[in-house]
Design an enzyme around this catalytic site. Structure first.
Site, PDB file in Angstrom:
ATOM      1  N   MET A  88       1.275  -2.146  12.690  1.00 44.91           N
ATOM      2  CA  MET A  88       0.748  -3.090  13.675  1.00 44.91           C
ATOM      3  C   MET A  88       0.752  -2.562  15.117  1.00 44.91           C
ATOM      4  O   MET A  88       0.686  -3.350  16.058  1.00 44.91           O
ATOM      5  CB  MET A  88       1.536  -4.408  13.606  1.00 44.91           C
ATOM      6  CG  MET A  88       1.489  -5.067  12.254  1.00 44.91           C
ATOM      7  SD  MET A  88      -0.197  -5.378  11.687  1.00 44.91           S
ATOM      8  CE  MET A  88      -0.551  -6.865  12.616  1.00 44.91           C
ATOM      9  N   ASP A 131     -10.105   0.030  14.770  1.00 47.19           N
ATOM     10  CA  ASP A 131     -10.874  -0.123  13.530  1.00 47.19           C
ATOM     11  C   ASP A 131     -12.318   0.381  13.639  1.00 47.19           C
ATOM     12  O   ASP A 131     -13.249  -0.237  13.104  1.00 47.19           O
ATOM     13  CB  ASP A 131     -10.881  -1.600  13.084  1.00 47.19           C
ATOM     14  CG  ASP A 131      -9.476  -2.121  12.850  1.00 47.19           C
ATOM     15  OD1 ASP A 131      -8.613  -1.330  12.432  1.00 47.19           O
ATOM     16  OD2 ASP A 131      -9.234  -3.318  13.090  1.00 47.19           O
ATOM     17  N   ILE A 174      -1.012   0.295  17.930  1.00 45.88           N
ATOM     18  CA  ILE A 174      -2.186   1.147  18.130  1.00 45.88           C
ATOM     19  C   ILE A 174      -1.724   2.508  18.632  1.00 45.88           C
ATOM     20  O   ILE A 174      -0.914   2.593  19.560  1.00 45.88           O
ATOM     21  CB  ILE A 174      -3.161   0.473  19.123  1.00 45.88           C
ATOM     22  CG1 ILE A 174      -3.752  -0.767  18.448  1.00 45.88           C
ATOM     23  CG2 ILE A 174      -4.274   1.440  19.546  1.00 45.88           C
ATOM     24  CD1 ILE A 174      -4.636  -1.606  19.340  1.00 45.88           C
ATOM     25  N   LEU A 175      -2.215   3.562  17.992  1.00 47.67           N
ATOM     26  CA  LEU A 175      -1.833   4.915  18.415  1.00 47.67           C
ATOM     27  C   LEU A 175      -2.704   5.328  19.604  1.00 47.67           C
ATOM     28  O   LEU A 175      -3.921   5.113  19.602  1.00 47.67           O
ATOM     29  CB  LEU A 175      -2.020   5.889  17.246  1.00 47.67           C
ATOM     30  CG  LEU A 175      -1.140   5.585  16.022  1.00 47.67           C
ATOM     31  CD1 LEU A 175      -1.550   6.437  14.829  1.00 47.67           C
ATOM     32  CD2 LEU A 175       0.342   5.791  16.345  1.00 47.67           C
ATOM     33  N   ASN A 218       0.839  -1.209   0.000  1.00 46.11           N
ATOM     34  CA  ASN A 218       0.000   0.000   0.000  1.00 46.11           C
ATOM     35  C   ASN A 218       0.872   1.256   0.000  1.00 46.11           C
ATOM     36  O   ASN A 218       0.553   2.235  -0.671  1.00 46.11           O
ATOM     37  CB  ASN A 218      -0.939   0.020   1.206  1.00 46.11           C
ATOM     38  CG  ASN A 218      -2.205  -0.775   0.955  1.00 46.11           C
ATOM     39  OD1 ASN A 218      -3.073  -0.359   0.182  1.00 46.11           O
ATOM     40  ND2 ASN A 218      -2.308  -1.943   1.584  1.00 46.11           N
ATOM     41  N   GLU A 260      -7.595  -2.648  -2.445  1.00 48.40           N
ATOM     42  CA  GLU A 260      -7.022  -1.687  -1.479  1.00 48.40           C
ATOM     43  C   GLU A 260      -6.196  -0.640  -2.213  1.00 48.40           C
ATOM     44  O   GLU A 260      -6.244   0.551  -1.905  1.00 48.40           O
ATOM     45  CB  GLU A 260      -6.127  -2.406  -0.462  1.00 48.40           C
ATOM     46  CG  GLU A 260      -6.877  -3.286   0.514  1.00 48.40           C
ATOM     47  CD  GLU A 260      -5.952  -3.876   1.568  1.00 48.40           C
ATOM     48  OE1 GLU A 260      -4.989  -3.211   1.983  1.00 48.40           O
ATOM     49  OE2 GLU A 260      -6.201  -5.025   1.991  1.00 48.40           O
ATOM     50  N   HIS A 287      -8.227  -1.041   6.153  1.00 49.05           N
ATOM     51  CA  HIS A 287      -8.468  -2.304   6.845  1.00 49.05           C
ATOM     52  C   HIS A 287      -9.070  -3.303   5.848  1.00 49.05           C
ATOM     53  O   HIS A 287      -9.980  -2.957   5.100  1.00 49.05           O
ATOM     54  CB  HIS A 287      -9.426  -2.063   8.016  1.00 49.05           C
ATOM     55  CG  HIS A 287      -9.642  -3.282   8.840  1.00 49.05           C
ATOM     56  ND1 HIS A 287      -8.700  -3.754   9.730  1.00 49.05           N
ATOM     57  CD2 HIS A 287     -10.674  -4.151   8.892  1.00 49.05           C
ATOM     58  CE1 HIS A 287      -9.161  -4.856  10.295  1.00 49.05           C
ATOM     59  NE2 HIS A 287     -10.350  -5.119   9.797  1.00 49.05           N
ATOM     60  N   ASN A 309      -6.636   4.987   8.117  1.00 51.68           N
ATOM     61  CA  ASN A 309      -6.149   3.605   8.060  1.00 51.68           C
ATOM     62  C   ASN A 309      -6.861   2.840   6.959  1.00 51.68           C
ATOM     63  O   ASN A 309      -7.983   3.185   6.589  1.00 51.68           O
ATOM     64  CB  ASN A 309      -6.419   2.920   9.413  1.00 51.68           C
ATOM     65  CG  ASN A 309      -5.916   1.488   9.457  1.00 51.68           C
ATOM     66  OD1 ASN A 309      -4.844   1.177   8.935  1.00 51.68           O
ATOM     67  ND2 ASN A 309      -6.698   0.591  10.051  1.00 51.68           N
TER      68      ASN A 309
HETATM   69  C1  GRF Z   1      -3.265  -4.657   4.146  1.00 51.11           C
HETATM   70  O1  GRF Z   1      -4.115  -5.744   3.869  1.00 51.11           O
HETATM   71  C2  GRF Z   1      -3.956  -3.625   4.983  1.00 51.11           C
HETATM   72  O2  GRF Z   1      -5.317  -3.522   4.709  1.00 51.11           O
HETATM   73  C3  GRF Z   1      -3.754  -4.147   6.385  1.00 51.11           C
HETATM   74  O3  GRF Z   1      -2.452  -4.684   6.365  1.00 51.11           O
HETATM   75  C4  GRF Z   1      -2.111  -5.084   5.039  1.00 51.11           C
HETATM   76  C5  GRF Z   1      -0.842  -4.381   4.695  1.00 51.11           C
HETATM   77  O4  GRF Z   1      -0.321  -4.797   3.474  1.00 51.11           O
HETATM   78  N1  GRF Z   1      -3.977  -3.115   7.349  1.00 51.11           N
HETATM   79  P1  GRF Z   1       0.887  -4.031   2.818  1.00 51.11           P
HETATM   80  O5  GRF Z   1       2.013  -3.981   3.838  1.00 51.11           O
HETATM   81  O6  GRF Z   1       0.433  -2.656   2.438  1.00 51.11           O
HETATM   82  O7  GRF Z   1       1.268  -4.848   1.614  1.00 51.11           O
END
Ligand code: GRF
Length: 194
Positions: A95, A150, A97-98, A22, A179, A114, A112
């Site tokens: 990974m 979330d 939490i803020l 992402n 995404e 998700h 974020n």
């Molecule tokens: C994605 O599926 C996102 O939605 C989730 O963690 C994954 C991260 O993937 N929060 P990447 O590191 O962007 O490939």
């Protein structure tokens, strides 16, 4: 706010812990004319995060933060955000939490992505849980980050059909593809008035 090609763009930081697909996709989009944001900073709690390679590739500043002590980790993040004049935070597979305090201190939206159709399947292992529950659809959601996991206001969502032949791997791939389309679109939507 920075002017590039005569267009005002928002300075953004992307927070990652892993692969960073992402992140890569947001960077690529940010280089386009119609993007409302620049990616100026990459933050990771994990020195081994694969996505950190994009800092070098795209010449973006990176900061690795030791999260042994959450409060000092957040303090050092806030300092570098300020230094880099960051106005938008994008979490992308981050990974940690803020804290409430961090969200209060940072002066701008925190967003974020998700991999589920929130409010369904908050937390981890979303795809396997959706398959196990015989869901017909899964998908992804871009939302504002609040102090509850979330649970912040939804900006955009995209549905993905779960086929009988789908497994964890195929569903993960299908959703990730969406995404990559959804996240830049959602960020541009926040700044549609620019
Ligand atoms: C994605 O599926 C996102 O939605 C989730 O963690 C994954 C991260 O993937 N929060 P990447 O590191 O962007 O490939």
């Amino acid at each position: 706010m920075k002017k590039s090609n005569g267009i005002k763009k928002v300075n953004a930081a992307v927070f990652i812990s892993g692969t960073g697909s992402n992140l890569k996709n947001l960077i690529r989009f940010s280089l386009k004319k119609n993007s409302k944001f620049n990616i100026n900073l990459i933050i990771s709690n994990n020195i081994k995060a694969k996505g950190l390679k994009y800092a070098k590739e795209f010449r973006i500043k990176k900061k690795i933060v030791n999260y042994k002590n959450i409060s000092s980790a957040e303090k050092s993040i806030l300092i570098i955000l300020k230094k880099s004049k960051i106005r938008l935070i994008c979490l992308a597979g981050f990974m940690k939490i803020l804290s409430k305090n961090f969200l209060k201190e940072f002066n701008g939206p925190v967003v974020n992505i998700h991999p589920s159709l929130l409010p369904k399947y908050k937390g981890l292992n979303t795809h396997q849980r959706a398959i196990d529950a015989n869901e017909k659809f899964s998908g992804c959601t871009v939302h504002y980050v609040s102090s509850k996991l979330d649970s912040g206001k939804i900006i955009l969502q995209k549905k993905v059909k779960i086929l009988k032949k789908d497994n964890l791997n195929s569903l993960t791939k299908k959703v990730l593809k969406q995404e990559h389309l959804l996240y830049p679109k959602a960020l541009n939507k926040i700044y549609s008035n620019l």
